[in-house]
Design a protein around this motif. Structure first.
Motif, short mmCIF file in Angstrom:
data_model
loop_
_atom_site.label_atom_id
_atom_site.label_comp_id
_atom_site.label_asym_id
_atom_site.label_seq_id
_atom_site.Cartn_x
_atom_site.Cartn_y
_atom_site.Cartn_z
N SER A 9 -2.29 8.81 -4.70
CA SER A 9 -1.47 9.26 -5.83
C SER A 9 -1.48 8.26 -6.97
N GLY A 10 -2.64 7.61 -7.19
CA GLY A 10 -2.79 6.69 -8.30
C GLY A 10 -2.25 5.30 -8.04
N HIS A 11 -1.89 4.99 -6.80
CA HIS A 11 -1.29 3.69 -6.48
C HIS A 11 -2.09 2.99 -5.38
N ASN A 12 -2.38 1.72 -5.58
CA ASN A 12 -3.02 0.93 -4.54
C ASN A 12 -1.99 0.53 -3.48
N TYR A 13 -2.43 0.52 -2.25
CA TYR A 13 -1.54 0.03 -1.19
C TYR A 13 -2.32 -0.86 -0.24
N ALA A 14 -1.59 -1.76 0.43
CA ALA A 14 -2.17 -2.66 1.42
C ALA A 14 -1.56 -2.33 2.77
N LEU A 15 -2.40 -2.37 3.81
CA LEU A 15 -1.96 -1.89 5.12
C LEU A 15 -2.45 -2.84 6.21
N ALA A 16 -1.51 -3.29 7.04
CA ALA A 16 -1.83 -4.03 8.26
C ALA A 16 -1.80 -3.03 9.40
N ARG A 17 -2.82 -3.07 10.24
CA ARG A 17 -2.97 -2.01 11.26
C ARG A 17 -3.21 -2.61 12.64
N GLY A 18 -2.47 -2.10 13.63
CA GLY A 18 -2.66 -2.53 15.00
C GLY A 18 -2.87 -1.34 15.93
N TYR A 19 -3.53 -1.59 17.05
CA TYR A 19 -3.84 -0.56 18.03
C TYR A 19 -2.59 0.27 18.36
N GLY A 20 -2.79 1.55 18.47
CA GLY A 20 -1.72 2.45 18.86
C GLY A 20 -0.89 2.98 17.71
N GLY A 21 -1.04 2.35 16.52
CA GLY A 21 -0.28 2.81 15.36
C GLY A 21 0.85 1.88 14.96
N GLN A 22 0.58 0.57 15.04
CA GLN A 22 1.53 -0.43 14.53
C GLN A 22 1.09 -0.72 13.09
N ILE A 23 2.00 -0.56 12.14
CA ILE A 23 1.60 -0.60 10.72
C ILE A 23 2.66 -1.28 9.86
N ILE A 24 2.19 -2.11 8.93
CA ILE A 24 3.01 -2.57 7.80
C ILE A 24 2.24 -2.19 6.55
N THR A 25 2.92 -1.52 5.62
CA THR A 25 2.29 -1.12 4.36
C THR A 25 3.14 -1.59 3.19
N VAL A 26 2.47 -2.11 2.17
CA VAL A 26 3.17 -2.46 0.93
C VAL A 26 2.47 -1.77 -0.23
N VAL A 27 3.29 -1.25 -1.14
CA VAL A 27 2.79 -0.59 -2.35
C VAL A 27 3.48 -1.31 -3.51
N PRO A 28 2.87 -2.37 -4.03
CA PRO A 28 3.57 -3.24 -4.98
C PRO A 28 4.11 -2.52 -6.21
N ASP A 29 3.31 -1.63 -6.84
CA ASP A 29 3.78 -1.06 -8.11
C ASP A 29 4.83 0.02 -7.92
N LEU A 30 5.10 0.42 -6.68
CA LEU A 30 6.21 1.32 -6.38
C LEU A 30 7.35 0.60 -5.67
N ALA A 31 7.21 -0.71 -5.50
CA ALA A 31 8.21 -1.53 -4.79
C ALA A 31 8.51 -0.98 -3.41
N LEU A 32 7.48 -0.47 -2.73
CA LEU A 32 7.63 0.15 -1.41
C LEU A 32 7.16 -0.77 -0.31
N THR A 33 7.90 -0.77 0.79
CA THR A 33 7.49 -1.42 2.02
C THR A 33 7.74 -0.45 3.17
N ILE A 34 6.76 -0.33 4.05
CA ILE A 34 6.85 0.61 5.17
C ILE A 34 6.49 -0.14 6.45
N ALA A 35 7.30 0.04 7.49
CA ALA A 35 6.99 -0.52 8.80
C ALA A 35 7.04 0.61 9.83
N ILE A 36 6.01 0.67 10.67
CA ILE A 36 5.91 1.71 11.69
C ILE A 36 5.54 1.06 13.01
N THR A 37 6.26 1.40 14.07
CA THR A 37 5.83 1.03 15.41
C THR A 37 5.57 2.31 16.20
#
Length: 333
Positions: free
Chosen positions: A276-304
């Motif tokens: 959607s026009g925004h860059n994001y960075a994603l840390a990824r681990g087996y099984g679906g462990q995730i940290i995502t940051v979207v700086p220009d939307l001030a978003l942080t996402i954590a998933i286990t």
């Protein structure tokens, strides 16, 4: 805006009062809440915007304050510790080589070119060494010396060229950090991240020589994952304290290679995507462990997620990408 202690306590209280309920605090994230409910591998989801909690819920698995195995999200933690080591001049630069930092780690059987593998080659998974991940992982961790085993593998690509996803590369990097600093990777993680962020980092797996496994098996709670991600989103600052330099984060979130499986770019320990026009960075681990940051939307996402079930790009990880890209990023403005 950082996440205050009061905000975390209030959220924890709400979670206690409403067990099992996933409630989006903003209507625009209702579809994210709905998709999360539909994914039976998903354990927890936290969404922050400007440091404010939009979604924070445990569906199953460990509680939000209980450390869970983050699998290869550990690679992103080791990458971050490398940046702090360079900030602190424990390591000169990303151009420092294995022979510069710890020549004694090189086994006699290693290809002579292995000595010149750089910190940047390791952190971007471009060491060129035969992978220790996938079908090679079991034999590797069954060996008597994990660092030597990884370094003695044949060079199947020129260092600094091809991305070869390998926990062995990050384990070598963790051993270099330990040698350069004189402290264990656990001590560095606790002192450089745990203390300033106020998060618990339990001890995890060590190899036969006592090096903590770099690149797998670390544990963080979902809330700790979110706090770490929000520090990255704030370009290295947490509650007024600089944890990591802005320059390192800018470089970390810039793709220098690309995953042959997911197609995502890869920087210094972070996968790089765009939605959607925004860059994001994603840390990824087996099984679906995730940290995502979207700086220009001030978003942080954590998933286990369930750490015992795979999350392939064409399967559950693809579901999580749709959750992140379609239900969260697209609706965050």
């Amino acid at each position: 805006m950082s996440i205050s202690r009061r905000t975390f306590i209030a959220a924890a209280t709400a979670s206690t009062l409403l067990p099992g309920r996933l409630a989006a605090q903003a209507d625009r994230f209702a579809s994210a809440a709905a998709r999360a409910r539909s994914l039976d591998q998903l354990h927890s989801l936290i969404v922050l915007q400007n440091g404010d909690i939009q979604i924070e819920e445990r569906l199953r698995g460990p509680a939000l304050d209980t450390p869970a195995n983050i699998k290869s999200v550990s690679k992103t933690i080791v990458a971050t510790l490398t940046g702090i080591a360079i900030d602190k001049r424990v390591i000169d630069s990303v151009n420092s080589t294995i022979v510069d930092i710890a020549p004694d780690l090189l086994p006699r059987s290693a290809d002579p070119r292995t000595a010149d593998i750089t910190v940047e080659d390791l952190i971007t998974l471009r060491a060129g060494l035969e992978r220790t991940s996938g079908p090679n992982y079991g034999p590797w961790v069954s060996s008597s010396n994990w660092v030597a085993n990884a370094l003695a593998r044949p060079l199947v690509a020129d260092p600094g060229t091809q991305m070869l996803y390998s926990t062995g590369s990050t384990h070598i990097l963790g051993a270099l950090l330990a040698r350069a600093s004189g402290d264990s990777l656990l001590t560095l993680a606790r002192n450089w991240l745990g203390t300033p962020l106020g998060i618990d980092i339990p001890a995890w797996t060590r190899d036969p020589q006592g090096f903590y496994l770099g690149g797998n098996e670390m544990a963080l709670s979902p809330r700790a994952m979110a706090r770490f991600g929000d520090m990255i989103r704030q370009r290295g600052v947490w509650n007024g304290t600089r944890v990591l330099s802005k320059a390192w984060i800018d470089q970390s979130l810039t793709a220098v290679t690309r995953s042959p499986w997911s197609g995502l770019g890869y920087g210094y320990g972070w996968f790089i995507g765009r939605a959607s026009g925004h860059n994001y960075a994603l840390a990824r681990g087996y099984g679906g462990q995730i940290i995502t940051v979207v700086p220009d939307l001030a978003l942080t996402i954590a998933i286990t997620s369930d750490p015992t079930r795979p999350a392939r790009s064409g399967g559950y990880f693809g579901d999580l990408q749709r959750l992140i890209e379609t239900d969260i990023i697209a609706n965050a403005t």
